[in-house]
Design a protein around this motif. Sequence first.
Motif, PDB file in Angstrom:
ATOM      1  N   PHE A 217      15.940 -15.366   6.317  1.00  0.00           N
ATOM      2  CA  PHE A 217      14.876 -15.485   7.304  1.00  0.00           C
ATOM      3  C   PHE A 217      15.343 -16.498   8.335  1.00  0.00           C
ATOM      4  CE2 PHE A 217      12.139 -13.750   3.953  1.00  0.00           C
ATOM      5  CZ  PHE A 217      11.355 -12.874   4.688  1.00  0.00           C
ATOM      6  N   ALA A 218      15.599 -16.044   9.557  1.00  0.00           N
ATOM      7  CA  ALA A 218      15.947 -16.942  10.651  1.00  0.00           C
ATOM      8  C   ALA A 218      14.639 -17.520  11.184  1.00  0.00           C
ATOM      9  CB  ALA A 218      16.699 -16.187  11.744  1.00  0.00           C
ATOM     10  N   ASN A 219      14.306 -18.697  10.692  1.00  0.00           N
ATOM     11  CA  ASN A 219      12.971 -19.261  10.901  1.00  0.00           C
ATOM     12  C   ASN A 219      12.915 -20.053  12.212  1.00  0.00           C
ATOM     13  OD1 ASN A 219      10.325 -19.625  10.039  1.00  0.00           O
ATOM     14  ND2 ASN A 219      10.778 -21.581   9.062  1.00  0.00           N
ATOM     15  N   ILE A 220      13.089 -19.333  13.310  1.00  0.00           N
ATOM     16  CA  ILE A 220      13.158 -19.948  14.630  1.00  0.00           C
ATOM     17  C   ILE A 220      11.789 -20.530  15.007  1.00  0.00           C
ATOM     18  CG2 ILE A 220      13.837 -19.624  17.040  1.00  0.00           C
ATOM     19  CD1 ILE A 220      16.015 -18.991  14.859  1.00  0.00           C
ATOM     20  N   GLY A 221      11.748 -21.835  15.212  1.00  0.00           N
ATOM     21  CA  GLY A 221      10.486 -22.484  15.578  1.00  0.00           C
ATOM     22  C   GLY A 221       9.398 -22.309  14.546  1.00  0.00           C
ATOM     23  N   GLY A 222       9.784 -22.115  13.287  1.00  0.00           N
ATOM     24  CA  GLY A 222       8.791 -21.928  12.226  1.00  0.00           C
ATOM     25  C   GLY A 222       8.135 -20.564  12.235  1.00  0.00           C
ATOM     26  N   PHE A 223       8.756 -19.583  12.904  1.00  0.00           N
ATOM     27  CA  PHE A 223       8.138 -18.262  13.049  1.00  0.00           C
ATOM     28  C   PHE A 223       7.744 -17.644  11.716  1.00  0.00           C
ATOM     29  CE2 PHE A 223       8.277 -13.636  13.208  1.00  0.00           C
ATOM     30  CZ  PHE A 223       7.466 -13.356  14.291  1.00  0.00           C
ATOM     31  N   TRP A 224       8.603 -17.788  10.702  1.00  0.00           N
ATOM     32  CA  TRP A 224       8.354 -17.116   9.420  1.00  0.00           C
ATOM     33  C   TRP A 224       7.578 -17.985   8.429  1.00  0.00           C
ATOM     34  CZ3 TRP A 224       8.682 -12.151   9.308  1.00  0.00           C
ATOM     35  CH2 TRP A 224       9.640 -11.470  10.069  1.00  0.00           C
ATOM     36  N   ASP A 225       7.121 -19.144   8.835  1.00  0.00           N
ATOM     37  CA  ASP A 225       6.399 -20.029   7.904  1.00  0.00           C
ATOM     38  C   ASP A 225       5.226 -19.337   7.203  1.00  0.00           C
ATOM     39  OD1 ASP A 225       8.136 -22.110   8.282  1.00  0.00           O
ATOM     40  OD2 ASP A 225       6.818 -23.268   9.601  1.00  0.00           O
ATOM     41  N   PRO A 226       4.372 -18.597   7.924  1.00  0.00           N
ATOM     42  CA  PRO A 226       3.251 -17.923   7.230  1.00  0.00           C
ATOM     43  C   PRO A 226       3.734 -16.925   6.180  1.00  0.00           C
ATOM     44  CG  PRO A 226       2.838 -18.019   9.589  1.00  0.00           C
ATOM     45  CD  PRO A 226       4.265 -18.424   9.391  1.00  0.00           C
ATOM     46  N   MET A 227       4.792 -16.201   6.488  1.00  0.00           N
ATOM     47  CA  MET A 227       5.339 -15.231   5.539  1.00  0.00           C
ATOM     48  C   MET A 227       5.900 -15.930   4.310  1.00  0.00           C
ATOM     49  SD  MET A 227       6.026 -12.132   4.745  1.00  0.00           S
ATOM     50  CE  MET A 227       7.137 -11.234   3.658  1.00  0.00           C
ATOM     51  N   LEU A 228       6.630 -17.005   4.525  1.00  0.00           N
ATOM     52  CA  LEU A 228       7.219 -17.740   3.407  1.00  0.00           C
ATOM     53  C   LEU A 228       6.137 -18.357   2.529  1.00  0.00           C
ATOM     54  CD1 LEU A 228      10.093 -19.401   5.451  1.00  0.00           C
ATOM     55  CD2 LEU A 228      10.307 -17.497   3.848  1.00  0.00           C
ATOM     56  N   LYS A 229       5.065 -18.805   3.154  1.00  0.00           N
ATOM     57  CA  LYS A 229       3.940 -19.352   2.390  1.00  0.00           C
ATOM     58  C   LYS A 229       3.306 -18.259   1.529  1.00  0.00           C
ATOM     59  CE  LYS A 229      -0.456 -21.816   2.931  1.00  0.00           C
ATOM     60  NZ  LYS A 229      -1.422 -22.407   3.907  1.00  0.00           N
ATOM     61  N   LEU A 230       3.198 -17.056   2.081  1.00  0.00           N
ATOM     62  CA  LEU A 230       2.630 -15.941   1.327  1.00  0.00           C
ATOM     63  C   LEU A 230       3.518 -15.567   0.146  1.00  0.00           C
ATOM     64  CD1 LEU A 230       0.535 -13.701   0.951  1.00  0.00           C
ATOM     65  CD2 LEU A 230       1.818 -12.325   2.613  1.00  0.00           C
TER      66      LEU A 230
END
Length: 206
Positions: free
Chosen positions: A142-155
Amino acid sequence: MTEHNLPIRSVCVYCGSQPGRDASYINAGRHLGKAMAENHLRLVYGGGTKGIMGAVASGVLSHGGRVTGIIPQFLVDMEATRHSLGQLSELIITPDMHERKHKMFDRADAFVALPGGIGTLEEIVEVMTWAQLGRHRKPMVFANIGGFWDPMLKLIRHMADEGFIHTAHLVQPLVIDDPEEIVSALLDHWASDVDREGESEIIARL
């Protein structure tokens, strides 16, 4: 040298066909493409020549790398221009999305999800599902640019905590914030002792 320890040769990148609202997304695509070309990694992607898709492909091609675009017929004029598609190293047009995804899997040694929409999410989740079922051990990022994937990772963490990811040890995507660190992380991961037997022929039956 056996197939088990051959170096990584190609990376499948899932990302948006739109640029998104933050310029850092497009920049991340270009930086990733440049790093892939410099490390002689072929890009395998959905064939789009617009948005972040186009940025990654341009980053690879402008630095002497090679690109395989795989796109279903009905998306050719929606996510690309025919002129731009002609600039790719290899173009594969499939009859439908199902065949596109299988061809992308077969041709990739690793997967990276840059920011994108529902299609991007669906693609990386499907690859994670195959990993959970023990059908492959190819690295996922997951290329978490600017925290983009944070919600997905939390899920994902929530699902694991609630007991719904029964083989969580098989679903361990790398999370990398800096696009310039993705390629080196993949190469390091690939060099580790990971069993990758029994992939393509089983995936083809799913």
